[in-house]
Design a protein around this motif. Structure first.
Motif, PDB file in Angstrom:
ATOM      1  N   THR A   1       0.833  -1.172   0.000  1.00 20.08           N
ATOM      2  CA  THR A   1       0.000   0.000   0.000  1.00 20.08           C
ATOM      3  C   THR A   1       0.885   1.245   0.000  1.00 20.08           C
ATOM      4  N   VAL A   2       0.462   2.243  -0.738  1.00 17.53           N
ATOM      5  CA  VAL A   2       1.195   3.512  -0.796  1.00 17.53           C
ATOM      6  C   VAL A   2       0.347   4.586  -0.129  1.00 17.53           C
ATOM      7  N   GLU A   3       0.970   5.399   0.713  1.00 16.77           N
ATOM      8  CA  GLU A   3       0.292   6.528   1.349  1.00 16.77           C
ATOM      9  C   GLU A   3       0.887   7.821   0.796  1.00 16.77           C
ATOM     10  N   VAL A   4       0.040   8.691   0.299  1.00 16.00           N
ATOM     11  CA  VAL A   4       0.448  10.017  -0.163  1.00 16.00           C
ATOM     12  C   VAL A   4      -0.285  11.016   0.712  1.00 16.00           C
ATOM     13  N   ASN A   5       0.452  11.943   1.322  1.00 15.92           N
ATOM     14  CA  ASN A   5      -0.140  12.872   2.269  1.00 15.92           C
ATOM     15  C   ASN A   5       0.291  14.289   1.912  1.00 15.92           C
ATOM     16  N   ALA A   6      -0.659  15.187   1.851  1.00 16.97           N
ATOM     17  CA  ALA A   6      -0.378  16.610   1.685  1.00 16.97           C
ATOM     18  C   ALA A   6      -0.892  17.313   2.923  1.00 16.97           C
ATOM     19  N   GLY A   7      -0.086  18.190   3.478  1.00 19.95           N
ATOM     20  CA  GLY A   7      -0.510  18.826   4.715  1.00 19.95           C
ATOM     21  C   GLY A   7       0.305  20.052   5.054  1.00 19.95           C
ATOM     22  N   LEU A  27       4.329  13.993   2.016  1.00 23.72           N
ATOM     23  CA  LEU A  27       4.778  12.742   2.597  1.00 23.72           C
ATOM     24  C   LEU A  27       4.433  11.609   1.642  1.00 23.72           C
ATOM     25  N   LEU A  28       5.365  10.689   1.485  1.00 26.36           N
ATOM     26  CA  LEU A  28       5.138   9.502   0.679  1.00 26.36           C
ATOM     27  C   LEU A  28       5.558   8.306   1.513  1.00 26.36           C
ATOM     28  N   GLY A  29       4.639   7.379   1.732  1.00 30.17           N
ATOM     29  CA  GLY A  29       4.932   6.199   2.531  1.00 30.17           C
ATOM     30  C   GLY A  29       4.647   4.927   1.755  1.00 30.17           C
ATOM     31  N   LEU A  30       5.465   3.917   1.977  1.00 28.46           N
ATOM     32  CA  LEU A  30       5.270   2.615   1.358  1.00 28.46           C
ATOM     33  C   LEU A  30       5.124   1.593   2.477  1.00 28.46           C
ATOM     34  N   TYR A  31       3.941   0.998   2.569  1.00 27.32           N
ATOM     35  CA  TYR A  31       3.704  -0.015   3.594  1.00 27.32           C
ATOM     36  C   TYR A  31       4.270  -1.344   3.119  1.00 27.32           C
ATOM     37  N   VAL A  38       7.768   2.516   5.389  1.00 32.94           N
ATOM     38  CA  VAL A  38       8.940   3.369   5.225  1.00 32.94           C
ATOM     39  C   VAL A  38       8.416   4.623   4.539  1.00 32.94           C
ATOM     40  N   GLU A  39       8.711   5.786   5.134  1.00 33.67           N
ATOM     41  CA  GLU A  39       8.167   7.017   4.566  1.00 33.67           C
ATOM     42  C   GLU A  39       9.219   8.102   4.501  1.00 33.67           C
ATOM     43  N   THR A  40       9.004   9.012   3.561  1.00 31.19           N
ATOM     44  CA  THR A  40       9.848  10.197   3.443  1.00 31.19           C
ATOM     45  C   THR A  40       8.935  11.417   3.446  1.00 31.19           C
ATOM     46  N   GLU A  41       9.409  12.482   4.041  1.00 30.63           N
ATOM     47  CA  GLU A  41       8.632  13.720   4.151  1.00 30.63           C
ATOM     48  C   GLU A  41       9.564  14.892   3.879  1.00 30.63           C
ATOM     49  N   LEU A 127     -11.255   8.186   7.461  1.00 29.25           N
ATOM     50  CA  LEU A 127     -12.495   8.902   7.150  1.00 29.25           C
ATOM     51  C   LEU A 127     -13.373   8.076   6.217  1.00 29.25           C
ATOM     52  N   THR A 128     -12.743   7.407   5.259  1.00 25.28           N
ATOM     53  CA  THR A 128     -13.414   6.459   4.371  1.00 25.28           C
ATOM     54  C   THR A 128     -12.453   5.291   4.197  1.00 25.28           C
ATOM     55  N   ASP A 129     -12.774   4.359   3.317  1.00 22.91           N
ATOM     56  CA  ASP A 129     -11.876   3.226   3.083  1.00 22.91           C
ATOM     57  C   ASP A 129     -10.537   3.680   2.499  1.00 22.91           C
ATOM     58  N   ASN A 130     -10.509   4.790   1.758  1.00 24.97           N
ATOM     59  CA  ASN A 130      -9.290   5.234   1.083  1.00 24.97           C
ATOM     60  C   ASN A 130      -8.762   6.583   1.533  1.00 24.97           C
ATOM     61  N   VAL A 131      -9.428   7.269   2.443  1.00 30.34           N
ATOM     62  CA  VAL A 131      -9.013   8.606   2.878  1.00 30.34           C
ATOM     63  C   VAL A 131      -8.895   8.628   4.401  1.00 30.34           C
ATOM     64  N   ALA A 132      -7.804   9.242   4.889  1.00 29.54           N
ATOM     65  CA  ALA A 132      -7.590   9.327   6.339  1.00 29.54           C
ATOM     66  C   ALA A 132      -7.038  10.703   6.698  1.00 29.54           C
ATOM     67  N   PHE A 133      -7.325  11.135   7.914  1.00 26.29           N
ATOM     68  CA  PHE A 133      -6.725  12.338   8.485  1.00 26.29           C
ATOM     69  C   PHE A 133      -5.568  11.874   9.355  1.00 26.29           C
TER      70      PHE A 133
END
Length: 167
Positions: A1-7, A27-31, A38-41, A127-133
């Protein structure tokens, strides 16, 4: 799974008279496993030094780049505790005072890079199956020396930050 976060990141870089800086962050994370990523920010902000005599270093940018391993611990449905450890590269840039007009711009701008440890504690709320805070507090190490290549030598040895955004 890949996490992409803007904040947004708020950083207290521990320099006397240097205001806390607020900056966009990505932020980019790779589960690699359901509970480990492992993530980089990266973020970058300009800050201004206040209440210092004319002729001192007065303008700086601060750019931390983090690389962390983050453990995700389920607390309840849709809520996870995040604990991370890794490294950080902090870059400080400033303009030297009293640089003659017409001087080469590379002579005016100075920078200092440091590498140290980085930590994170936070939470993710689905927040949903694909979106999180996601919200977290970071504490990073910082070299403490009297080097003249550094923006300010009277700096404490940690950088405190907070981040929040949508993944």
């Amino acid at each position: 799974t890949v996490e992409v976060n803007a904040g947004v990141r708020v950083s207290d870089v521990g320099i006397k008279n240097f205001s806390s800086v607020t900056s966009p962050t990505g932020l980019l994370g790779l589960y690699l496993h359901r509970k480990f990523a492992v993530e980089t920010e990266i973020s970058s902000a300009n800050g201004r030094v206040t209440n210092v005599p004319v002729g001192t270093r007065t303008l700086s940018s601060y750019t931390p780049i983090h690389l962390r391993g983050v453990f995700s611990i389920p607390v309840q449905e849709q809520v996870e505790l995040l604990i991370g450890l890794g490294g950080v590269r902090n870059e400080q840039r400033w303009v030297e005072p009293n640089t003659p007009l017409g001087a080469n711009s590379s002579q005016k701008e100075k920078k200092f890079n440091e590498f140290s440890w980085a930590s994170l504690i936070g939470a993710r709320l689905g927040l949903t199956d694909n979106v999180a805070f996601r919200a977290a507090v970071t504490l990073d190490g910082s070299q403490f020396d009297n080097s003249t290549n550094r923006l300010f030598s009277s700096k404490r040895s940690t950088n405190l930050g907070g981040q929040f955004g949508v993944s």
